[in-house]
Each structure stands twice: as C-alpha cells, then as structure tokens.
Design an enzyme around this catalytic site. Structure first.
Site, PDB file in Angstrom:
ATOM      1  N   ARG A  15      12.672  -2.521  10.383  1.00  0.00           N
ATOM      2  CA  ARG A  15      13.700  -1.604   9.890  1.00  0.00           C
ATOM      3  C   ARG A  15      13.064  -0.300   9.384  1.00  0.00           C
ATOM      4  NH1 ARG A  15      14.973   1.552   5.632  1.00  0.00           N
ATOM      5  NH2 ARG A  15      14.174  -0.067   4.230  1.00  0.00           N
ATOM      6  N   ASP A  16      12.328  -0.383   8.306  1.00  0.00           N
ATOM      7  CA  ASP A  16      11.775   0.805   7.662  1.00  0.00           C
ATOM      8  C   ASP A  16      10.722   1.486   8.523  1.00  0.00           C
ATOM      9  OD1 ASP A  16      11.221   2.730   5.803  1.00  0.00           O
ATOM     10  OD2 ASP A  16      10.310   1.401   4.339  1.00  0.00           O
ATOM     11  N   HIS A 207       7.170  -2.211  -3.376  1.00  0.00           N
ATOM     12  CA  HIS A 207       7.162  -1.642  -2.023  1.00  0.00           C
ATOM     13  C   HIS A 207       6.425  -0.304  -2.115  1.00  0.00           C
ATOM     14  CE1 HIS A 207       9.583  -0.333   1.748  1.00  0.00           C
ATOM     15  NE2 HIS A 207       8.838   0.700   1.402  1.00  0.00           N
ATOM     16  N   HIS A 209       4.050   2.905  -0.491  1.00  0.00           N
ATOM     17  CA  HIS A 209       3.610   3.704   0.644  1.00  0.00           C
ATOM     18  C   HIS A 209       2.174   4.148   0.384  1.00  0.00           C
ATOM     19  CE1 HIS A 209       7.582   4.682   2.790  1.00  0.00           C
ATOM     20  NE2 HIS A 209       7.822   3.715   1.934  1.00  0.00           N
ATOM     21  N   CYS A 240       9.731   8.045   4.795  1.00  0.00           N
ATOM     22  CA  CYS A 240      11.092   8.523   4.553  1.00  0.00           C
ATOM     23  C   CYS A 240      11.284   9.927   5.105  1.00  0.00           C
ATOM     24  CB  CYS A 240      11.384   8.514   3.053  1.00  0.00           C
ATOM     25  SG  CYS A 240      13.015   9.172   2.624  1.00  0.00           S
ATOM     26  N   ASN A 249       4.356   3.018   5.157  1.00  0.00           N
ATOM     27  CA  ASN A 249       4.198   1.957   4.171  1.00  0.00           C
ATOM     28  C   ASN A 249       2.766   1.436   4.176  1.00  0.00           C
ATOM     29  OD1 ASN A 249       7.258   1.187   3.553  1.00  0.00           O
ATOM     30  ND2 ASN A 249       7.078   1.514   5.740  1.00  0.00           N
TER      31      ASN A 249
END
Length: 312
Positions: A15-16, A207, A209, A240, A249
């Site tokens: 997803r990300d 989470h 990055h 993002c 990430n």
C-alpha cells in the site's frame, strides 16, 4: 538493553510503498508480492487502501487484490480506509483490520486529505460504527507524528489528544507515523510517553521513514521503550507525496536483519524477504534503497577465488 524479545513486523509496501510509484502495477503482480510476504512469515501486511480511484489510481484495484490474497496461512491483512464509504468496501472484502489516519498537524492534514484534523476525527466515528457492526478491529495512525514540513515540531500533547480520541472511539491500537522522516530519538521518547499516559488501553506501533538516515536508530529507541510493533516497506519503497523531500519507509529486510542480529524473534524468513526486495526493484523499474538485500547477511561468506588479490 531492550526487554523486547519478539516483534510484530507489518509490511506496508503493497500500500504505502507501491502507491508512490508512477508505473501502474497490475493487480496480479501486487497479489504475487503479498502472497510471497505471507509465505515468508510476515505476520501483518497493509495490503491496499479503499480510497477513491481518482485520488490514488494505483490502488483502484483494491477489491481485486483482496480477492487474490492467500488467507490460509493466518497473516493479518489490514487495509487503509479514508471514510465510511471505504469502510463499507473493506468490510465487504473481509479485511482483518481497518486502518484510519490523520495528520498531527493541521497544514499537512489539509494537504493530505483536504480536511481539518477535527473533521477527520469526526469522520472516523462513522468508520468505527461500520467496523464495529462487522466485528472488524480498527487501528488509528497519526501521520507527521514527529514533525511537520510546514509547521515544524509537533507537540507531544497533540499526539496525546488524538490518541485519546482513538481510544474513546474503541480503536484497538495506534501507530506513530514518521511521514516526513523528522523523528529523532528524543521526539520518539517524548511521543511514546505522552500517548502512554493519555491512552493506556491502546497498543502502540512505530512507522519510520529513512529520510535523514536514522530510521533504524529510532527503532532502537522504540525497542528501548518497550514497543514491539513496527511498520516497514519491502525494499524501502514509499514516500508521502505531500511531504517535500520525503523518501521511503525503513526497509523491511533491513529491519528484520537488525532484529534478528539482536536476538529478537519475528517469525520471518529473512532469505525469502531479501529475494522479495530484489524482485520489487524489477516490479517498480528502478533501484531501491534496501541494503541487506544487496549486501547479504553478515556471515554470508564468499569464495576467495571470486575476489581479485591486490598487486604491488
């Protein structure tokens, strides 16, 4: 020394990670990667998002992807849901968990979802009702938890306020999202302490990055604080689009390598994970920042004849 002995790793790459890619990746390729993550023993995967196809064309195939995932091996399949409509679609697909997200800062939330923070939080009440009726747990994620590219530092009290709202809505857990890679060891400690006091019933995850190269250093701080849930992305994909200069990430393979070298259990086959990371480079069509998948593990030995001998 950390007291954590086992960690739950969530791979958010499907997803990300993939949503940031320019190439539209076919559902079949996404399904294959997710099933390989499951086979490698990844216990929790953020598979897709039930967002508007117009907003994120890369994830327009969410239902198709969910239908193709091998659910027989017990991995938790979580999906992002932005609103009630997305929650209904996610429930129809039988997701294991729903994830909602809000930015800690007003300016980033406005850029990211074109809503105020309060508007986002109010909208989650509908998601919580839909999920509750379907008996699906909900996790809340706080983006820009450790810093906003438009406003600077984020006060720990801000995180505490949002987490308390999550707890009041019956969410089972929350994740600090270092969307902009602005987290540092002191900000991580401060955020964790504030949320622990304000919302003690929520499980907490981190989470990070790797925008400024200290993603794994922040993991070490989280472990020292007793946090045993971490999110990462295969190959280090992601970033993002609404955070200037943001990069991917932390890499799942690199995270798992670190944890295993510390004697911390994950239940994940690192060799299989490394192979997935290498293949993701082919899927996205460009090099990725993952390091262990390229260098190998520490005790991977080499034939001396394969390396030239210095002359002179």
């Amino acid at each position: 020394m950390t007291q954590v002995r086992k960690v739950e790793v969530t791979d958010v790459g499907p997803r990300d990670g993939l949503q940031a890619e320019k190439r539209l990746i076919p559902a079949a390729e996404k399904i294959a990667l997710i099933n390989r993550l499951i086979d490698a023993g990844v216990p929790r995967i953020e598979a897709t998002s039930f967002v508007s196809p117009k907003a994120v064309p890369q994830l327009a195939d969410a239902a198709e992807v969910m239908a193709g995932i091998d659910r027989s091996k017990g991995a938790i399949i979580a999906t992002l849901v932005p609103n009630g409509r997305g929650a209904i679609r996610a429930a129809e697909c039988g997701v294991d968990e729903m994830v909602v997200f809000v930015s800690a800062s007003e300016s980033h939330n406005k850029k990211n979802v074109n809503r105020s923070v309060e508007e986002s939080l109010k909208g989650f009440e509908e998601v919580a009702k839909i999920a509750g009726d379907a008996k699906i747990p909900v996790h809340g994620a706080i983006a820009t938890a450790f810093g906003c590219p438009f406003e600077g530092n984020v006060a720990p009290e801000r995180l505490a306020m949002i987490a308390k709202r999550f707890q009041d809505m019956g969410f089972v857990g929350m994740t600090f999202g270092d969307t902009t890679g602005m987290a540092t060891p002191p900000t991580v400690r401060a955020g964790v302490a504030a949320v622990r006091e304000a919302a003690p019933k929520l499980t907490m995850g981190l989470h990070f990055h790797n925008t400024r190269g200290i993603g794994l250093a922040n993991v070490m701080v989280g472990l020292d604080e007793g946090i045993d849930k971490y999110e990462s992305s295969f190959g280090g994909t992601g970033g993002c689009p609404f955070a200037p200069g943001a990069t991917g990430n932390i890499c799942t393979e690199d995270l798992v390598y670190l944890l295993h070298e510390m004697g911390i259990e994950t239940g994940i086959d690192l060799r299989k994970l490394m192979a997935i990371g290498c293949d993701v480079e082919t899927v996205v069509g460009h090099p990725l920042p993952g390091q262990v998948m390229k260098a190998g593990q520490r005790l991977d030995l080499h034939d001396m004849d394969a390396v030239r001998t210095a002359e002179g």
